[in-house]
Design a protein around this motif. Structure first.
Motif, short mmCIF file in Angstrom:
data_model
loop_
_atom_site.label_atom_id
_atom_site.label_comp_id
_atom_site.label_asym_id
_atom_site.label_seq_id
_atom_site.Cartn_x
_atom_site.Cartn_y
_atom_site.Cartn_z
N THR A 77 0.79 -1.22 0.00
CA THR A 77 0.00 0.00 0.00
C THR A 77 0.82 1.28 0.00
OG1 THR A 77 -0.12 0.08 2.42
CG2 THR A 77 -1.85 -1.15 1.27
N PHE A 78 2.11 1.21 0.32
CA PHE A 78 2.88 2.43 0.50
C PHE A 78 4.34 2.23 0.13
CE2 PHE A 78 5.50 5.27 3.08
CZ PHE A 78 4.95 6.49 2.74
N ALA A 79 4.91 3.25 -0.48
CA ALA A 79 6.34 3.27 -0.77
C ALA A 79 6.85 4.71 -0.63
CB ALA A 79 6.62 2.76 -2.19
N TRP A 80 8.03 4.85 -0.09
CA TRP A 80 8.69 6.14 0.09
C TRP A 80 10.02 6.08 -0.64
CZ3 TRP A 80 7.62 10.89 1.87
CH2 TRP A 80 8.68 11.74 2.14
N ILE A 81 10.18 6.90 -1.64
CA ILE A 81 11.44 6.97 -2.39
C ILE A 81 12.34 7.99 -1.70
CG2 ILE A 81 12.51 7.66 -4.57
CD1 ILE A 81 10.09 6.52 -6.01
N CYS A 82 13.57 7.59 -1.43
CA CYS A 82 14.49 8.48 -0.71
C CYS A 82 15.93 8.19 -1.10
CB CYS A 82 14.30 8.32 0.80
SG CYS A 82 14.50 6.64 1.40
N ASP A 83 16.82 9.02 -0.57
CA ASP A 83 18.27 8.86 -0.74
C ASP A 83 18.68 8.76 -2.21
OD1 ASP A 83 18.51 8.99 1.98
OD2 ASP A 83 18.76 6.84 2.27
N VAL A 84 18.01 9.51 -3.06
CA VAL A 84 18.28 9.46 -4.49
C VAL A 84 19.43 10.41 -4.83
CG1 VAL A 84 17.32 9.79 -6.80
CG2 VAL A 84 15.82 9.09 -4.91
N PHE A 85 20.39 9.88 -5.59
CA PHE A 85 21.43 10.77 -6.12
C PHE A 85 22.09 10.14 -7.33
CE2 PHE A 85 24.08 8.14 -3.38
CZ PHE A 85 25.23 7.95 -4.12
N VAL A 86 22.64 11.00 -8.16
CA VAL A 86 23.51 10.62 -9.27
C VAL A 86 24.77 11.45 -9.09
CG1 VAL A 86 23.82 10.64 -11.78
CG2 VAL A 86 21.57 10.08 -10.80
N LEU A 87 25.92 10.82 -9.19
CA LEU A 87 27.18 11.55 -9.04
C LEU A 87 27.21 12.71 -10.03
CD1 LEU A 87 29.70 8.59 -8.64
CD2 LEU A 87 28.78 10.09 -6.84
N PRO A 88 27.71 13.87 -9.59
CA PRO A 88 27.66 15.07 -10.45
C PRO A 88 28.18 14.87 -11.87
CG PRO A 88 28.40 15.65 -8.25
CD PRO A 88 28.31 14.14 -8.29
N GLU A 89 29.25 14.14 -12.03
CA GLU A 89 29.84 13.97 -13.36
C GLU A 89 29.01 13.06 -14.27
OE1 GLU A 89 32.13 11.22 -10.49
OE2 GLU A 89 31.19 13.19 -10.42
N HIS A 90 27.95 12.44 -13.73
CA HIS A 90 27.10 11.55 -14.52
C HIS A 90 25.68 12.07 -14.68
CE1 HIS A 90 30.08 8.34 -14.78
NE2 HIS A 90 30.42 8.68 -13.56
N ARG A 91 25.43 13.28 -14.22
CA ARG A 91 24.09 13.87 -14.32
C ARG A 91 23.79 14.32 -15.74
NH1 ARG A 91 24.54 17.13 -8.58
NH2 ARG A 91 24.53 15.21 -7.33
N ALA A 92 22.50 14.53 -16.02
CA ALA A 92 22.01 15.00 -17.32
C ALA A 92 22.18 13.95 -18.42
CB ALA A 92 22.68 16.32 -17.72
N HIS A 93 22.16 12.67 -18.02
CA HIS A 93 22.23 11.59 -18.99
C HIS A 93 21.07 10.61 -18.83
CE1 HIS A 93 26.18 12.89 -20.31
NE2 HIS A 93 26.57 12.91 -19.06
N GLY A 94 20.04 11.00 -18.07
CA GLY A 94 18.86 10.15 -17.91
C GLY A 94 18.96 9.12 -16.80
N ILE A 95 20.04 9.15 -16.03
CA ILE A 95 20.23 8.14 -14.99
C ILE A 95 19.20 8.31 -13.87
CG2 ILE A 95 21.82 7.25 -13.24
CD1 ILE A 95 24.10 8.06 -15.26
N GLY A 96 18.93 9.54 -13.46
CA GLY A 96 17.91 9.78 -12.44
C GLY A 96 16.55 9.28 -12.89
N ASP A 97 16.18 9.58 -14.12
CA ASP A 97 14.91 9.09 -14.68
C ASP A 97 14.87 7.56 -14.68
OD1 ASP A 97 13.43 11.49 -15.47
OD2 ASP A 97 15.04 11.80 -16.93
N ALA A 98 15.98 6.94 -15.05
CA ALA A 98 16.03 5.47 -15.10
C ALA A 98 15.89 4.87 -13.70
CB ALA A 98 17.32 5.01 -15.76
N LEU A 99 16.50 5.49 -12.71
CA LEU A 99 16.37 5.00 -11.33
C LEU A 99 14.92 5.08 -10.86
CD1 LEU A 99 19.55 6.50 -9.65
CD2 LEU A 99 18.90 4.08 -9.60
N VAL A 100 14.28 6.21 -11.09
CA VAL A 100 12.89 6.39 -10.66
C VAL A 100 11.97 5.41 -11.39
CG1 VAL A 100 10.93 7.99 -10.57
CG2 VAL A 100 13.24 8.79 -9.99
N LYS A 101 12.15 5.26 -12.68
CA LYS A 101 11.33 4.32 -13.46
C LYS A 101 11.52 2.90 -12.93
CE LYS A 101 10.33 2.68 -18.06
NZ LYS A 101 10.87 2.12 -19.24
#
Length: 138
Positions: A64-88
């Motif tokens: 019934t419940f989920a809490w997404i937390c502690d999300v990060f992508v190392l700065p040098e790897h940002r803006a390549h869709g990795i955050g979107d892929a993690l959330v998906k």
């Protein structure tokens, strides 16, 4: 590549990043962090060479419940869709797919989460006890 294998998580990298770069986890003791890993669904993002470049943790009852937390992508790897892929991957994972409510908190990544369907909570029904890191880990 996104992987949910607990043994693949680079504990030193993730703990180090959260303890020094995440305001919600500043100075979190390693033992506390390790305990959180053991009781959560953890997803790692990995570069082609196998090195870990991102992380996401989900606290859930798997029904019934989920809490997404502690999300990060190392700065040098940002803006390549990795955050979107993690959330998906988190939303589609067998332990979270179909739960009634998925929540998260963010100060800076509203656009990232909106792309996955998250919206601002329109009311103030939620309550909290929020201890500062200094209160928990002097």
């Amino acid at each position: 590549m996104i992987d949910d294998s607990p043994g693949r998580i680079d504990v030193e990298l993730v703990h180090g990043f959260l303890a020094t770069h995440a305001p919600w986890a500043t100075n979190i003791p390693r033992e506390t962090f390790i305990r959180s890993l053991r009781t959560s669904l953890c997803l790692g993002a990995y570069a082609p060479d196998g090195g870990q470049v991102g992380f996401l943790r989900v606290v859930t009852d798997q029904a019934t419940f989920a809490w997404i937390c502690d999300v990060f992508v190392l700065p040098e790897h940002r803006a390549h869709g990795i955050g979107d892929a993690l959330v998906k991957a988190a939303l589609e994972h067998p332990q979270t797919a179909g739960v009634r409510r998925v929540l998260l908190a963010t100060d800076t990544a509203h656009g990232l989460y909106a792309r996955s369907g998250f919206v601002a909570v329109p009311d103030n029904q939620y309550m909290e006890i929020a201890y500062t890191p200094q209160q928990l880990w002097p």
